[in-house]
Design an enzyme around this catalytic site. Structure first.
Site, PDB file in Angstrom:
ATOM      1  N   GLU A 114       3.663   2.752 -10.095  1.00  0.00           N
ATOM      2  CA  GLU A 114       2.877   2.022  -9.090  1.00  0.00           C
ATOM      3  C   GLU A 114       1.397   2.269  -9.339  1.00  0.00           C
ATOM      4  OE1 GLU A 114       4.279   2.876  -5.128  1.00  0.00           O
ATOM      5  OE2 GLU A 114       6.116   1.723  -5.437  1.00  0.00           O
ATOM      6  N   HIS A 236      -2.726  -3.511   1.825  1.00  0.00           N
ATOM      7  CA  HIS A 236      -1.856  -3.649   0.653  1.00  0.00           C
ATOM      8  C   HIS A 236      -2.275  -4.925  -0.071  1.00  0.00           C
ATOM      9  CE1 HIS A 236       1.603  -3.938  -1.940  1.00  0.00           C
ATOM     10  NE2 HIS A 236       1.982  -2.736  -1.546  1.00  0.00           N
ATOM     11  N   ARG A 283      -5.019   0.989  -4.999  1.00  0.00           N
ATOM     12  CA  ARG A 283      -4.898  -0.110  -4.054  1.00  0.00           C
ATOM     13  C   ARG A 283      -6.217  -0.650  -3.510  1.00  0.00           C
ATOM     14  NH1 ARG A 283       0.054   1.440  -0.323  1.00  0.00           N
ATOM     15  NH2 ARG A 283       1.357   1.067  -2.130  1.00  0.00           N
ATOM     16  N   HIS A 344      -2.031  -2.405   6.020  1.00  0.00           N
ATOM     17  CA  HIS A 344      -0.779  -1.749   5.618  1.00  0.00           C
ATOM     18  C   HIS A 344      -0.649  -0.322   6.169  1.00  0.00           C
ATOM     19  CE1 HIS A 344       2.662  -1.034   3.024  1.00  0.00           C
ATOM     20  NE2 HIS A 344       2.045  -0.078   2.364  1.00  0.00           N
ATOM     21  N   ARG A 379      -5.047   6.173   0.322  1.00  0.00           N
ATOM     22  CA  ARG A 379      -3.759   6.797   0.002  1.00  0.00           C
ATOM     23  C   ARG A 379      -3.216   6.277  -1.327  1.00  0.00           C
ATOM     24  NH1 ARG A 379       1.481   5.114   0.693  1.00  0.00           N
ATOM     25  NH2 ARG A 379       0.849   3.294   1.898  1.00  0.00           N
TER      26      ARG A 379
HETATM   27  C1  SIN Z   1       4.818  -0.660  -1.940  1.00  0.00           C
HETATM   28  O1  SIN Z   1       6.014  -0.677  -2.158  1.00  0.00           O
HETATM   29  O2  SIN Z   1       3.999  -1.232  -2.627  1.00  0.00           O
HETATM   30  C2  SIN Z   1       4.353   0.124  -0.737  1.00  0.00           C
HETATM   31  C3  SIN Z   1       4.544   1.552  -0.954  1.00  0.00           C
HETATM   32  C4  SIN Z   1       3.476   2.313  -0.258  1.00  0.00           C
HETATM   33  O3  SIN Z   1       2.858   1.806   0.670  1.00  0.00           O
HETATM   34  O4  SIN Z   1       3.212   3.437  -0.677  1.00  0.00           O
END
Ligand code: SIN
Length: 517
Positions: A114, A236, A283, A344, A379
């Site tokens: 991620e 997000h 993010r 988010h 975060r």
């Molecule tokens: C996501 O699946 O992109 C969200 C996970 C998160 O907010 O850490």
């Protein structure tokens, strides 16, 4: 009723906490309240997973620590980051022991990628990790006879010295609305734990369910408990542009981790102009890059192109996204997905120590409603479920010890006053509550969103003050309802975010004011 523990909120943090205490001490009386059905809340919508260092051949705790600190943009507490990352495996193993399934590849946990992570380390269950965890924890919590579960109960206020006319600087429980009985009940408790999540509902477009209204944050604020970092609201980058059954639908960052690219309508990978990591930058950078792009072009979305991900992977790794997209005519992998940023996660919250206790004795906060120092100004993806597990454990162990210390006796708790609702009349206000909630969302979205200016903040503050006055009037004239309680919390949090935002004179992490660019 006098309880040893009152836990408000039934996501991953609240449930894990209650299970841990009940496992250690079967005599401890615990009441667990949820505003809705026990399963409804942010946890069940978490798609991504839990960030844990599992592959020691490639990854290390040092790398995870570094990624967290970098994403947090100098806002994290390094001691907290270190112990959270180091305790991750223990907590994950416990969750697995309790019956939670995670995806595997050749007998080993499958580790996804991620944004902001330098290695694959996201342990997940398809694209429904939160739902899987929620269901396992819910089933487990129901097996303990010393846990009483009250669904459809709304937190109104914490019980403090203000109510008991004492000077103990303690929390003595909470007043809650029983939605079924339509009355406010007192739950006295030796220790109160807030696990009430954030307030994504402040924004018109949020990945949170509508019940995310900052109830714990609002109650803590009224109890004069310190809140920290509220302006650090994380957006997000990739929510589906079209609402599904009236709800915003998240497209997990793991899709980008698996090869999904972000394109503008000219098919350019525009994010590469912002950061060499492109769609896999942290993010804050990706969400800002998308918002900037949207402001420049006619179309109010960008494309998430998942055509490099084979159909078999879409179906096995991301079945929920595959199905949902298909239900609105997007055929994966060939069709690109129109996406927009959405509110988010609250990186800030109730300031707590390393065991999740707030500055008010006997009041703990765990999960999104807390400010532990882990997230700083932004975060890192999939660090939130991890934080919830680590701090639920630490809080549980600390509470068990605290319950052994001298505390006020049962007679004191029994004598605490009932909720004083005298003089209130029956409600005629539902329409006003909804209208004011929508107005608040409009103000926050337009003026206190991803991009802010000094002028937009000032104007927002004036409008929020106006709404605050109206909400106070409703509150003083009417019997309290769930909707009015939510609005009262939302307006307080909106005010705090806007006020605190004006005190920040530099851009850091998710916080961005054009006047300091
Ligand atoms: C996501 O699946 O992109 C969200 C996970 C998160 O907010 O850490």
């Amino acid at each position: 009723m006098v309880q040893d523990l009152l836990v408000i909120g039934t996501g991953i943090s609240g449930l894990t906490f209650a299970i841990k205490v009940a496992e250690e001490n079967s005599k401890c009386t615990i009441t667990l309240i949820s505003k809705n059905d026990i399963n409804e809340g942010n946890t069940r919508y978490a798609q991504g997973g839990i960030a844990v260092v599992r592959n020691l051949k490639k990854d290390s705790t040092e790398k995870h620590i570094k990624d967290t600190l970098l994403a947090g943009d100098e806002g994290c507490d390094p001691d907290v980051v270190k112990f959270v990352v180091e305790e991750a495996n223990l907590r994950l193993d416990e969750l697995i022991k309790w019956g939670t399934a995670f995806d595997k590849k050749k007998e080993k946990l499958h580790l996804a990628m991620e944004g902001g992570h330098s290695e694959n380390r996201i342990v997940h269950y398809k694209d429904q990790t939160g739902k899987q965890i929620q269901e396992v924890l819910t089933a487990k919590v129901k097996t303990f006879p010393n846990i009483t579960i009250l669904e459809n109960h709304t937190l109104v206020d914490l019980i403090t010295d203000h109510h008991s006319k004492t000077k103990g600087n303690r929390c003595y429980g909470a007043y809650v609305i029983s939605q079924e009985e339509e009355k406010i009940i007192k739950i006295s408790s030796k220790i109160t734990v807030l696990s009430t999540g954030g307030a994504g509902s402040l924004y018109a477009y949020s990945t949170n369910p509508s019940i995310a209204t900052g109830d714990g944050l609002g109650a803590a604020y009224r109890a004069k408990v310190q809140l920290e970092g509220l302006p650090f609201v994380q957006f997000h980058p990739t929510a589906l542009r079209d609402k599904v059954n009236g709800n915003v639908f998240l497209i997990t960052e793991a899709v980008r981790g698996a090869g999904g690219k972000l394109h503008n309508t000219q098919h350019e990978e525009f994010l590469l102009n912002e950061d060499p990591r492109g769609a896999l930058a942290p993010r804050d950078i990706v969400a800002r890059g998308i918002q900037k792009q949207i402001q420049k072009q006619k179309e109010k979305f960008v494309w998430l192109d998942g055509s490099s991900i084979p159909k078999t992977i879409w179906k096995s790794r991301f079945p929920n996204i595959y199905k949902t997209c298909s239900s609105i005519g997007i055929q994966l992998p060939q069709d690109p997905i129109p996406v927009v940023p959405a509110a988010h996660y609250f990186c800030g919250g109730i300031k707590v120590n390393q065991y999740s206790e707030s500055q008010l004795k006997g009041l703990y906060a765990i999960g999104e409603c807390s400010a532990t120092g882990l997230h700083g100004a932004n975060r890192l993806a999939s660090n939130s479920l991890l934080e919830a597990l680590v701090f639920a454990h630490r809080a549980a162990m600390d509470c068990l010890k605290s319950l052994q210390k001298p505390l006020p006796d049962n007679a004191f708790y029994k004598a605490l006053p009932e909720w004083d609702g005298e003089g209130y009349s029956k409600n005629n206000t539902l329409e006003d509550v909804q209208t004011l909630r929508e107005k608040l969302q409009e103000i926050m979205t337009d003026s206190v969103g991803i991009f802010k200016t000094n002028k937009s903040l000032k104007q927002a503050e004036e409008k929020i003050n106006d709404i605050y006055g109206k909400v106070q009037q409703l509150y003083h004239q009417n019997e309290l309802t769930n909707g009015l309680c939510e609005l009262r919390n939302l307006v307080s949090i909106a005010y705090l975010i806007t006020k605190q935002s004006q005190e920040i004179k530099e851009n850091r992490g998710v916080f961005y004011n054009h006047d300091y660019a």
